[in-house]
Scaffold this active site. Structure first.
Site, short mmCIF file in Angstrom:
data_model
loop_
_atom_site.label_atom_id
_atom_site.label_comp_id
_atom_site.label_asym_id
_atom_site.label_seq_id
_atom_site.Cartn_x
_atom_site.Cartn_y
_atom_site.Cartn_z
N HIS A 62 0.81 -1.21 0.00
CA HIS A 62 0.00 0.00 0.00
C HIS A 62 0.85 1.27 0.00
O HIS A 62 1.94 1.29 0.54
CB HIS A 62 -0.90 0.03 1.24
CG HIS A 62 -1.81 -1.14 1.35
ND1 HIS A 62 -2.25 -1.61 2.56
CD2 HIS A 62 -2.35 -1.96 0.42
CE1 HIS A 62 -3.05 -2.66 2.37
NE2 HIS A 62 -3.11 -2.90 1.08
N LYS A 71 6.17 5.81 7.61
CA LYS A 71 5.61 4.95 8.65
C LYS A 71 6.72 4.41 9.55
O LYS A 71 7.75 3.96 9.06
CB LYS A 71 4.87 3.76 8.02
CG LYS A 71 3.69 4.16 7.17
CD LYS A 71 3.05 2.97 6.49
CE LYS A 71 1.89 3.41 5.62
NZ LYS A 71 1.30 2.27 4.90
N TYR A 131 1.66 1.44 14.00
CA TYR A 131 2.54 2.28 13.20
C TYR A 131 2.10 3.72 13.24
O TYR A 131 0.93 4.05 13.24
CB TYR A 131 2.70 1.78 11.77
CG TYR A 131 1.44 1.62 10.95
CD1 TYR A 131 1.07 2.59 10.03
CD2 TYR A 131 0.65 0.50 11.08
CE1 TYR A 131 -0.07 2.45 9.26
CE2 TYR A 131 -0.49 0.34 10.32
CZ TYR A 131 -0.84 1.32 9.41
OH TYR A 131 -1.98 1.18 8.66
N ASP A 168 -6.49 -5.82 -2.12
CA ASP A 168 -5.19 -6.39 -2.44
C ASP A 168 -5.27 -7.44 -3.55
O ASP A 168 -4.33 -7.62 -4.31
CB ASP A 168 -4.52 -6.96 -1.19
CG ASP A 168 -4.14 -5.85 -0.21
OD1 ASP A 168 -3.99 -4.70 -0.65
OD2 ASP A 168 -4.00 -6.15 0.99
#
Length: 181
Positions: A62, A71, A131, A168
């Site tokens: 992603h 991140k 995250y 996905d």
């Protein structure tokens, strides 16, 4: 904390200092001044995310084509294989990937800078991933690169077919993806 370079120089493995004894452990999961001092990176984190996934779930790859997110990823339950792919066309490492096992046991973190696609595979029965991000989630700009793109040839070390979200399953190969300049 210890900062470990990877084959993609902008992607870093962070090992926090852990204080353990018979009672358990303590660690500082993030400290802005130490992060800046040890990495030279001066990012502001604006959002914290927490996901829980079962074994064989593969999330990714992603990214947000606008409002790219850096991140700082860590695992508090279980174990994942965390992957970052450089999708900055002007980068000398464009199309290369790096992976790192993150687990509650090793307490490592992975810094995935803006300009990367990111994904992970859950290797344990369950995993909880935390995250921090440098920009807000913007679903209208979210994109996905297919996890098994033959041009990337990511070594996921799968023992079975991964469990994927509909998003996905419909991801595109890198050669067809919108990428950063």
């Amino acid at each position: 904390m210890i900062v470990i370079s990877t084959v993609i120089p902008d992607v870093l493995v962070i090992e926090p200092r852990v204080f353990e004894d018979e009672r358990g452990f303590f660690l500082e999961s993030f400290n802005q001044s130490k992060f800046l001092e040890r990495t030279g990176l001066n990012f502001t984190f604006v959002q914290d995310n927490h996901s829980r996934s079962t074994q064989h779930v593969l999330r990714g790859l992603h990214y947000q084509i606008q409002h790219p997110q850096g991140k700082l990823v860590r695992v508090v339950v279980g174990e994942i294989l965390d992957v970052a792919v450089d999708i900055r066309r002007s980068s000398p490492t464009f199309g290369q990937w790096v992976s790192c096992v993150l687990s509650a046991e090793n307490k490592r973190q992975l810094w995935v800078p803006p300009g990367m696609a990111h994904g992970f595979l859950v290797m344990s029965e369950v995993a909880e991933v935390l995250y921090k991000t440098t920009d807000y989630y913007a679903p209208q700009y979210e994109r996905s690169i297919v996890w098994n793109d033959p041009d990337l040839a990511i070594a996921w070390n799968l023992t079975t077919s991964p469990i994927l979200s509909p998003k996905d399953k419909n991801a595109v190969p890198l050669k067809d993806a919108e990428v950063y300049v």
